[in-house]
Write a protein that holds these residues in place. Structure first.
Motif, mmCIF file in Angstrom:
data_model
loop_
_atom_site.group_PDB
_atom_site.id
_atom_site.type_symbol
_atom_site.label_atom_id
_atom_site.label_comp_id
_atom_site.label_asym_id
_atom_site.label_seq_id
_atom_site.Cartn_x
_atom_site.Cartn_y
_atom_site.Cartn_z
ATOM 1 N N ALA A 108 28.201 37.864 50.721
ATOM 2 C CA ALA A 108 27.364 37.141 51.690
ATOM 3 C C ALA A 108 26.989 35.736 51.214
ATOM 4 O O ALA A 108 26.481 34.926 51.991
ATOM 5 N N ASP A 109 27.241 35.449 49.913
ATOM 6 C CA ASP A 109 26.899 34.126 49.367
ATOM 7 C C ASP A 109 28.119 33.236 49.154
ATOM 8 O O ASP A 109 28.003 32.132 48.609
ATOM 9 N N LEU A 110 29.291 33.711 49.574
ATOM 10 C CA LEU A 110 30.530 33.002 49.230
ATOM 11 C C LEU A 110 30.567 31.571 49.765
ATOM 12 O O LEU A 110 31.233 30.714 49.186
ATOM 13 N N ALA A 111 29.831 31.323 50.835
ATOM 14 C CA ALA A 111 29.814 29.973 51.403
ATOM 15 C C ALA A 111 29.277 28.952 50.403
ATOM 16 O O ALA A 111 29.595 27.763 50.483
ATOM 17 N N HIS A 112 28.473 29.399 49.427
ATOM 18 C CA HIS A 112 27.882 28.474 48.445
ATOM 19 C C HIS A 112 28.796 28.208 47.253
ATOM 20 O O HIS A 112 28.507 27.366 46.422
ATOM 21 N N GLN A 113 29.885 28.982 47.155
ATOM 22 C CA GLN A 113 30.674 28.932 45.933
ATOM 23 C C GLN A 113 31.394 27.600 45.743
ATOM 24 O O GLN A 113 31.628 27.181 44.607
#
Ligand code: FE2
Length: 518
Positions: free
Chosen positions: A66-71
């Motif tokens: 769910a946090d992959l957009a920040h990677q």
């Protein structure tokens, strides 16, 4: 800004080439960052390479689905150091920018600290805060220190057992953990598997990162990193079994192999509390050997026995790497080296100039001989120091010729506890004992058979203790008048609820080389 702060910034800038991040002074507030869905500090926190005024603090951000957009974005991470466990007395803080090029790892050289002090630290990013770590600085170099306690460990094959050794070390009062290599394993043995590696044998940077991240998923390992600073060197499995310098056992073209080695070294750096990463101009090179001073009591050289060594002597032409050789003339070649010329000269000079009581070598493998008599002559395992006998002789005769006392050699790699005498001529009573050796068994990796070990014991009177059937770590208690090594062990394989006990204890008295049962 004060002159002192300018100086610190200049120093931070100078170090940033090594740590790969740009430390800046934070304005004292939480960094902006994502509102995390998962826990970005799941790999834990760690500290290492203590000095009287500094220590390395480490973490790495990981991204849940769910946090992959920040990677893809750079992230700001706040690192705070406190003088007390309740975190009420802030000492210093740093705001670090990190990004995907270094797998969002964070290395802070936490400077400006007091000697011989315990500190607590944590990291924050956006909505998330890491676990709290505890660390300790080295004493001042001139300090008359009464005690140094080390947890000595190596070889933690994830599939072959649980990390009960780390669980126990985390609870003990130690100055630091000394880890002597085989932190990860690249390979698997389906015969001995009580938990499973994800993915196949790593070869690429992404694959080595995933392997390191899986190991850091172990709660006992994380607890031991969070409890103590670690002092580290590596052995072969951090890259691939039996590699020597630029050669692996498949005789892979060296340019191809060095790209793999660069990937492995980069991933190692990204997951460890070490000061320096791969050389930016030559990423297949990374300096890990180091020198650590513990007041007037001890000086420790951590050695790199893989990166600079000569290839193994008399290898099998079909399959290189380690093997037992008999009648191998190349072993007598005086030019062959385990450490490489530069590291060997650095060590010998350091030893000769040391004014500390205990001169300790933290290195990957076994230095005492473990050869056995055969009808064709004495055998030599060509991957350990037996495969580099002239280099061993240079080192030990250098110690003898300089009349150095209180030299202690610490090793790992061979998956057994060993207490041994070190002589210029192994096992020869006419050759005096010049140093003492303690090899620690593996944390989890399987050891050799008792039948083979019994033959090794019979053929090597210098080996006073050798047991390969148990796993664990070694507790070293170093004092001005003497040191003791307690082998803490449990049978193989280590289960989740295994309990360690004392297998044996050996002592070395100051002024008298050689191990004695305590
Ligand atoms: Fe190992």
């Amino acid at each position: 800004m004060q002159r002192r702060d300018l100086h610190r910034m200049a120093l931070a800038h100078a170090l940033s080439a090594w740590v790969g991040v740009a430390p800046v002074q934070a304005a004292g507030r939480r960094p902006t960052g994502p509102n995390w869905q998962g826990f970005p500090f799941a790999l834990g926190v760690a500290s290492g390479q203590p000095r009287p005024d500094s220590v390395v603090l480490w973490t790495r951000l990981v991204f849940a689905e769910a946090d992959l957009a920040h990677q893809a974005q750079a992230q700001s991470v706040l690192c705070e150091v406190f003088a007390d466990e309740a975190l009420r007395q802030p000492v210093r803080h740093w705001l670090i920018e990190t990004d995907a090029r270094r797998a969002h790892s964070v290395h802070v050289i936490a400077t400006g600290l007091q000697p011989a002090r315990t500190y607590w630290y944590r990291f924050s990013c956006g909505s998330a805060q890491s676990a709290v770590g505890r660390t300790r600085t080295a004493p001042a170099e001139g300090e008359r220190v009464e005690r140094l306690r080390i947890g000595q460990a190596s070889c933690q094959h994830f599939e072959q057992g649980y990390y009960v050794a780390h669980r126990e070390m985390a609870q003990r009062d130690l100055d630091f953990v000394l880890f002597l290599g085989d932190y990860i394993y690249e390979s698997s043995n389906p015969k001995y598997r009580i938990r499973t590696h994800q993915g196949g044998v790593p070869r690429t940077l992404e694959e080595y990162r995933a392997r390191h991240a899986q190991y850091k998923g172990d709660a006992d390992l994380r607890a031991c990193h969070a409890a103590h600073p670690w002092v580290m060197t590596w052995d072969d499995h951090e890259v691939v079994n039996d590699y020597a310098n630029d050669l692996d056992r498949d005789y892979t073209d060296s340019a191809v192999f060095l790209r793999r080695r660069a990937a492995a070294y980069q991933a190692y750096f990204e997951h460890m509390p070490v000061r320096m990463g791969p050389d930016p101009c030559a990423p297949h090179q990374m300096r890990i050997h180091d020198r650590l001073v513990w007041g007037q009591l001890a000086e420790l050289w951590t050695l790199d026995c893989r990166q600079y060594r000569d290839h193994q002597a008399c290898p099998d032409p079909n399959r290189g790497g380690a093997r037992v050789v008999v009648g191998c003339e190349a072993l007598q070649d005086n030019r062959r080296s385990m450490l490489g010329a530069a590291q060997e000269a650095w060590l010998m000079q350091g030893l000769a100039n040391s004014a500390r009581r205990w001169k300790v070598l933290g290195q990957s493998t076994q230095m005492s001989s473990s050869g056995v008599a055969t009808p064709l002559g004495r055998s030599s395992f060509n991957d350990a120091w037996d495969g580099y006998p002239m280099a061993r002789q240079r080192l030990l005769s250098g110690i003898a010729d300089a009349r150095l006392q209180d030299v202690l050699v610490l090793g790992g790699d061979v998956h057994m506890n060993v207490a041994a005498q070190l002589r210029v001529q192994p096992n020869d009573d006419r050759s005096p004992v010049v140093a003492s050796e303690i090899v620690t068994t593996s944390v989890s990796s399987r050891g050799m058979s008792e039948k083979l070990l019994a033959t090794i014991r019979d053929n090597n009177p210098d080996i006073r203790h050798a047991r390969a059937d148990e796993r664990g770590y070694t507790l070293l208690d170093i004092r001005p008048h003497g040191m003791s090594a307690t082998f803490r062990t449990t049978p193989f394989p280590v289960q989740q609820d295994s309990v360690l006990r004392d297998q044996a204890r050996f002592e070395v008295l100051a002024g008298r080389a050689g191990v004695e049962p305590a």
